[in-house]
Design a protein around this motif. Structure first.
Motif, PDB file in Angstrom:
ATOM      1  N   GLU A   1       9.975  10.103  -2.109  1.00 34.89           N
ATOM      2  CA  GLU A   1       9.288   8.854  -1.777  1.00 34.89           C
ATOM      3  C   GLU A   1       9.781   8.308  -0.437  1.00 34.89           C
ATOM      4  O   GLU A   1       8.978   7.883   0.394  1.00 34.89           O
ATOM      5  CB  GLU A   1       9.478   7.812  -2.879  1.00 34.89           C
TER       6      GLU A   1
ATOM      7  N   ARG B   1      -4.234   6.123 -11.045  1.00 32.09           N
ATOM      8  CA  ARG B   1      -2.929   6.777 -10.858  1.00 32.09           C
ATOM      9  C   ARG B   1      -2.433   6.652  -9.413  1.00 32.09           C
ATOM     10  O   ARG B   1      -1.240   6.590  -9.170  1.00 32.09           O
ATOM     11  CB  ARG B   1      -3.021   8.252 -11.261  1.00 32.09           C
TER      12      ARG B   1
ATOM     13  N   ASP C   1      -0.116   3.057  -7.578  1.00 35.38           N
ATOM     14  CA  ASP C   1       1.327   2.866  -7.386  1.00 35.38           C
ATOM     15  C   ASP C   1       1.781   3.446  -6.052  1.00 35.38           C
ATOM     16  O   ASP C   1       2.588   2.852  -5.352  1.00 35.38           O
ATOM     17  CB  ASP C   1       2.119   3.502  -8.531  1.00 35.38           C
ATOM     18  N   ARG C   2       1.264   4.613  -5.718  1.00 36.97           N
ATOM     19  CA  ARG C   2       1.635   5.248  -4.454  1.00 36.97           C
ATOM     20  C   ARG C   2       1.077   4.457  -3.268  1.00 36.97           C
ATOM     21  O   ARG C   2       1.770   4.210  -2.286  1.00 36.97           O
ATOM     22  CB  ARG C   2       1.121   6.695  -4.429  1.00 36.97           C
TER      23      ARG C   2
ATOM     24  N   ARG D   1       3.070   1.166  -2.768  1.00 31.68           N
ATOM     25  CA  ARG D   1       4.527   1.282  -2.903  1.00 31.68           C
ATOM     26  C   ARG D   1       5.307   0.479  -1.862  1.00 31.68           C
ATOM     27  O   ARG D   1       6.413   0.044  -2.136  1.00 31.68           O
ATOM     28  CB  ARG D   1       4.957   2.747  -2.892  1.00 31.68           C
TER      29      ARG D   1
ATOM     30  N   GLU E   1       5.535  -3.993  -2.658  1.00 30.18           N
ATOM     31  CA  GLU E   1       5.957  -4.540  -3.951  1.00 30.18           C
ATOM     32  C   GLU E   1       6.482  -5.969  -3.852  1.00 30.18           C
ATOM     33  O   GLU E   1       6.465  -6.704  -4.829  1.00 30.18           O
ATOM     34  CB  GLU E   1       6.994  -3.623  -4.592  1.00 30.18           C
TER      35      GLU E   1
ATOM     36  N   LYS F   1      -3.569  -5.199  -6.108  1.00 27.58           N
ATOM     37  CA  LYS F   1      -3.340  -3.992  -6.913  1.00 27.58           C
ATOM     38  C   LYS F   1      -3.785  -4.228  -8.361  1.00 27.58           C
ATOM     39  O   LYS F   1      -4.461  -3.385  -8.951  1.00 27.58           O
ATOM     40  CB  LYS F   1      -1.859  -3.613  -6.859  1.00 27.58           C
TER      41      LYS F   1
ATOM     42  N   ARG G   1      -6.721  -2.240 -10.270  1.00 22.24           N
ATOM     43  CA  ARG G   1      -6.444  -1.530 -11.520  1.00 22.24           C
ATOM     44  C   ARG G   1      -7.448  -1.955 -12.604  1.00 22.24           C
ATOM     45  O   ARG G   1      -8.024  -1.124 -13.296  1.00 22.24           O
ATOM     46  CB  ARG G   1      -5.009  -1.782 -11.980  1.00 22.24           C
TER      47      ARG G   1
END
Length: 119
Positions: free
Chosen positions: A36, A72, A75-76, A79, A82, A91, A95
């Motif tokens: 990451e 999926r 999150d990437r 990142r 946050e 986000k 979702r």
């Protein structure tokens, strides 16, 4: 071996070819496992593509990923944001939107070509 956009690279993938700047300077050597933090550094250096071992990403139909794939990927994608409350709201909104669309897609079955049906 597969050349993929950096945004589609994931931790655990292994570079088949080194990541090289336009001037020939090697940034990351072949055989390096992506992490990451390494992905974040490459993104800051404006690297757009990497060549990884194997064929880990289905590039067929690029841009038409399923809603589950999009969920999926959130999150990437988020990142680095946050600590930003507004981005986390975005986000959460995305979702929820993708979950609703996935549920709708599942309940309707395979998509039909409505334009063809009308003609």
């Amino acid at each position: 071996m597969q050349k993929i956009p950096l945004k589609m690279a994931a931790a655990g993938m292994v570079l088949e070819k080194p990541v090289v700047r336009d001037n020939g300077q090697v940034l990351v050597g072949a055989g390096t496992e992506l992490t990451e933090s390494l992905l974040e550094r490459l993104e800051r250096m404006e690297v757009e593509w990497v060549t990884v071992q194997g064929n880990p990403v289905n590039m067929e139909g690029l841009g038409t990923s399923s809603y589950q794939d999009r969920i999926r990927a959130l999150d990437r994608i988020f990142r680095q944001h946050e600590q930003d409350p507004w981005m986390m709201k975005m986000k959460k909104f995305l979702r929820g939107y993708f979950k609703r669309k996935a549920a709708q897609q599942t309940s309707q079955g395979p998509a039909k070509d409505t334009e063809t049906e009308q003609n």
